[in-house]
Design an enzyme around this catalytic site. Structure first.
Site, PDB file in Angstrom:
ATOM      1  N   ASP A   1      73.056  72.475 -31.920  1.00 22.87           N
ATOM      2  CA  ASP A   1      71.791  72.288 -31.042  1.00 22.87           C
ATOM      3  C   ASP A   1      70.548  73.390 -31.125  1.00 22.87           C
ATOM      4  O   ASP A   1      70.373  73.876 -30.187  1.00 22.87           O
ATOM      5  CB  ASP A   1      72.153  72.029 -29.591  1.00 22.87           C
ATOM      6  CG  ASP A   1      71.081  71.436 -28.673  1.00 22.87           C
ATOM      7  OD1 ASP A   1      70.007  70.801 -29.416  1.00 22.87           O
ATOM      8  OD2 ASP A   1      71.164  71.908 -27.581  1.00 22.87           O
TER       9      ASP A   1
ATOM     10  N   GLU B   1      82.529  76.049 -30.691  1.00 23.75           N
ATOM     11  CA  GLU B   1      82.773  74.475 -30.352  1.00 23.75           C
ATOM     12  C   GLU B   1      83.344  73.801 -31.545  1.00 23.75           C
ATOM     13  O   GLU B   1      82.655  72.653 -31.936  1.00 23.75           O
ATOM     14  CB  GLU B   1      81.393  73.842 -29.674  1.00 23.75           C
ATOM     15  CG  GLU B   1      81.145  74.378 -28.343  1.00 23.75           C
ATOM     16  CD  GLU B   1      79.954  73.627 -27.809  1.00 23.75           C
ATOM     17  OE1 GLU B   1      79.485  72.565 -28.210  1.00 23.75           O
ATOM     18  OE2 GLU B   1      79.755  73.931 -26.543  1.00 23.75           O
TER      19      GLU B   1
ATOM     20  N   TYR C   1      79.669  72.165 -19.033  1.00 19.75           N
ATOM     21  CA  TYR C   1      78.391  71.584 -18.230  1.00 19.75           C
ATOM     22  C   TYR C   1      78.491  70.507 -17.147  1.00 19.75           C
ATOM     23  O   TYR C   1      78.224  69.506 -17.566  1.00 19.75           O
ATOM     24  CB  TYR C   1      77.344  71.264 -19.632  1.00 19.75           C
ATOM     25  CG  TYR C   1      77.019  72.227 -20.365  1.00 19.75           C
ATOM     26  CD1 TYR C   1      75.997  72.915 -19.981  1.00 19.75           C
ATOM     27  CD2 TYR C   1      77.535  72.548 -21.610  1.00 19.75           C
ATOM     28  CE1 TYR C   1      75.532  74.086 -20.714  1.00 19.75           C
ATOM     29  CE2 TYR C   1      77.283  73.472 -22.392  1.00 19.75           C
ATOM     30  CZ  TYR C   1      76.049  74.531 -22.030  1.00 19.75           C
ATOM     31  OH  TYR C   1      75.594  75.340 -22.879  1.00 19.75           O
TER      32      TYR C   1
ATOM     33  N   GLU D   1      79.279  79.367 -21.791  1.00 18.31           N
ATOM     34  CA  GLU D   1      78.427  78.594 -21.490  1.00 18.31           C
ATOM     35  C   GLU D   1      78.468  77.892 -20.347  1.00 18.31           C
ATOM     36  O   GLU D   1      79.616  77.254 -19.945  1.00 18.31           O
ATOM     37  CB  GLU D   1      78.141  77.757 -22.757  1.00 18.31           C
ATOM     38  CG  GLU D   1      77.569  78.452 -24.121  1.00 18.31           C
ATOM     39  CD  GLU D   1      77.270  77.586 -25.152  1.00 18.31           C
ATOM     40  OE1 GLU D   1      76.970  76.409 -24.872  1.00 18.31           O
ATOM     41  OE2 GLU D   1      77.389  77.769 -26.151  1.00 18.31           O
TER      42      GLU D   1
END
Length: 607
Positions: free
Chosen positions: A207, A400, A453, A489
């Site tokens: 990303d 990830e 998230y 994160e």
């Protein structure tokens, strides 16, 4: 530094913490000294992208054999920079293939006439595969962006009657394949009713925008023909004395005498030694220590910053913002940052989790033997470059990855083991977003790093679920692996100036409320086994126009907006929340038995 049988000296600089390494060959940062000179080649270079269908016209026509302008039109391109953002030519924005850079350089006469001098060409970063010619001679190739590489070009500049003019040509290919790092795929679109013949797109699985080019400095530097190739430092403490073990590699001759001087931050000699290896003892040593951090609890709190290129004004601004926040750490997500960034971390006490470009390892075909071999080589380059930085406390081998795959488990096991063999002194990790029960790589790391998230990519808008889900996450991972955990994160996308109360997604109020809920959950565990919290992200940054998971869709509006600061480094509301939290944590550590003092009293750069 060393000249023949003359006395040589190695200034090890301010007291460093390093590592014991199983590496051959050095990658010392170029610095001028009485025996070394540097010539920076930053500025305007001639540039051309190869727009031919196969992207290989430059090789077919051998553009490197004569000045680049002779084979066709060129444009000015600043170095360092990413070529994607410089031109108004829309074709360059998403260009995939070979681009060509060239610059002519006038060398000092002594460099070309003194045969006791080595001349070295060093490229700070070329993303992602580079071929270098000097005066039309194939000189150097390097695979992988974000890390420096160099070549001794003495034999090319110290010949002929007029060797002082040097033409440097660099071809760079930014194509990502299943064996590059980061990996990618090329997809050919063959429906001729929609796409022209040979049309393709580059698929990425991370990303951020795949910026490319000569993104860091290019320079020439000299050494004597007998020279110090590498210095490795490891340290320990014995009562109040610092012990500095050093190992120095000298190339070019066996006839030399080596004197070692250890300098403090004021360049005063605090210890002396001789020979290529030994131990220096520093009584009453002052240890390097992270900004605002005391021993108990040693807790990391910061944001993820980005550093693909290099720009001094922006770098200093970002470090001033980190110190204003009271932050003490970051991860080099998701690739090694410029060497100057690491030096600033040493200078200002910012702890670094040093991550390689192992991002986007999302498909089974990316875990192949060729990729594994290249990944290990990249880790060697990362460790070789950054081994002596006291700020580096941990290596991260991936972000990830699809770590639930059996092939990924073996792959990560091998990369982690190799990194540990290179540097036994530092912990090794990778950053996971897999299920705790299915993660095949977690058994091999020293610290669990987790990205999650909640109420952003899951249960959209439901802030009331964060504390429960975060607690469950921590308890599951710790129960299974019994290892320290870093929340590596978390965050929410926020468009500066968007407001809504009660909070709605993408508003500044929502970002602030989400962070507050995370902080309540983190505070329940940070005095136990959670040892750090790193917010994604420091500042808004550019991405592709779509998000790759779970389906490609145009959900990125001029980039990723999870920054606490805008791309122009202006604070969103959450920045003030973080500043209050980070200074409170710092003051709790510094004054554990008293009421936390106001951060305003502790905010000077000079205290």
């Amino acid at each position: 530094m060393a000249r023949g049988s003359a006395v040589a000296w190695a200034a090890l600089g301010p007291l460093l913490w390093g590592c014991a390494l199983g590496l051959q060959g050095g990658m010392l940062y170029p610095q001028e000294s009485p025996s070394r000179e540097c010539k920076e080649l930053d500025g305007l270079w001639s540039f051309r992208a190869d727009f031919s269908d196969n992207r290989r016209r430059g090789f077919e026509e051998q553009w490197y054999r004569r000045p680049l302008w002779e084979s066709g039109p060129t444009v000015d391109m600043p170095v360092p920079s990413s070529f994607n953002d410089i031109s108004q030519d829309w074709r360059l924005r998403h260009f995939v293939g070979w681009v060509w850079y060239e610059r002519e350089v006038i060398l000092p006469e002594r460099w070309t006439q003194d045969l006791r001098t080595r001349v070295v060409l060093r490229i700070g970063s070329a993303h992602s595969y580079a071929i270098v010619w000097v005066n039309g001679v194939d000189t150097l190739e390097h695979e992988g962006g974000y890390l420096p590489f160099e070549a001794d070009i003495s034999n090319l500049v110290q010949v002929g009657p007029l060797p002082s003019r040097l033409r440097i040509t660099i071809a760079i290919n930014n194509t990502l394949t299943p064996t590059t790092l980061p990996p990618g795929t090329i997809q050919y679109l063959t429906d001729t009713s929609k796409y022209p013949k040979g049309y393709f797109v580059q698929n990425t699985y991370f990303d951020f925008f795949n910026y490319a080019g000569l993104q860091r400095s290019v320079l020439l530097y000299t050494t004597p023909t007998t020279y110090i190739d590498d210095i490795t430092v490891t340290t320990s403490v014995e009562q109040d004395s610092g012990l500095v073990n050093y190992q120095i590699s000298v190339k070019g001759s066996n006839l030399f005498k080596l004197e070692v001087r250890l300098l403090d931050a004021e360049n005063k000699v605090v210890a002396n030694g001789t020979g290529t290896q030994g131990q220096l003892k520093v009584p009453g040593v002052s240890l390097w220590w992270p900004y605002l951090m005391h021993e108990r609890p040693a807790y990391l709190y910061s944001l993820e910053i980005r550093g693909k290129g290099f720009d001094w004004p922006l770098l200093v601004k970002d470090f001033n913002l980190l110190r204003w926040l009271g932050a003490n750490a970051f991860r080099t997500s998701h690739y090694p940052y410029a060497e100057e960034v690491m030096q600033m971390c040493d200078r200002y006490g910012i702890v670094v989790i040093d991550e390689c470009p192992g991002v986007g390892l999302a498909l089974p075909q990316f875990f192949n033997n060729v990729s594994l071999h290249h990944h290990m080589q990249v880790m060697e380059e990362v460790v070789r470059r950054d081994k002596n930085h006291p700020a580096v406390v941990m290596w991260s081998v991936a972000n990830e990855p699809a770590s639930h795959l059996e092939s990924a488990g073996y792959y990560l096991k091998m990369v982690i083991a190799h990194t540990k063999s290179l540097d036994p002194s530092r912990p090794v990790t990778f950053v996971s977003n897999s299920n705790y029960a299915a993660d095949k790589g977690a058994p091999y790391v020293d610290v669990i790093c987790l990205n999650s998230y909640y109420s952003w990519y899951h249960d959209y808008g439901h802030l009331e679920l964060i504390q429960l889900q975060l607690a469950t996450q921590f308890e599951n991972w710790y129960k299974k692996y019994q290892k320290p955990i870093i929340q590596s994160e978390y965050g929410a996308e926020t468009i500066a100036g968007f407001h809504q109360d009660p909070p709605l997604m993408f508003t500044e109020e929502y970002q602030k409320s989400l962070l507050e809920q995370y902080h309540l959950g983190l505070d329940q565990k940070r005095r136990k086994y959670v040892v750090g919290e790193l917010i994604w992200n420091f500042a808004d940054f550019m991405t592709e126009q779509w998000k790759d998971r779970p389906l490609k869709a145009p959900t990125r509006v001029l980039g990723n907006k999870k920054g606490i600061f805008t791309r122009q480094r202006q604070p969103k509301s959450a920045a003030f929340l973080l500043r209050e939290r980070y200074w409170k944590i710092a003051n709790e550590t510094r004054y554990p038995h008293s009421v936390a003092k106001s951060q305003c009293l502790e905010n000077s750069l000079f205290t």
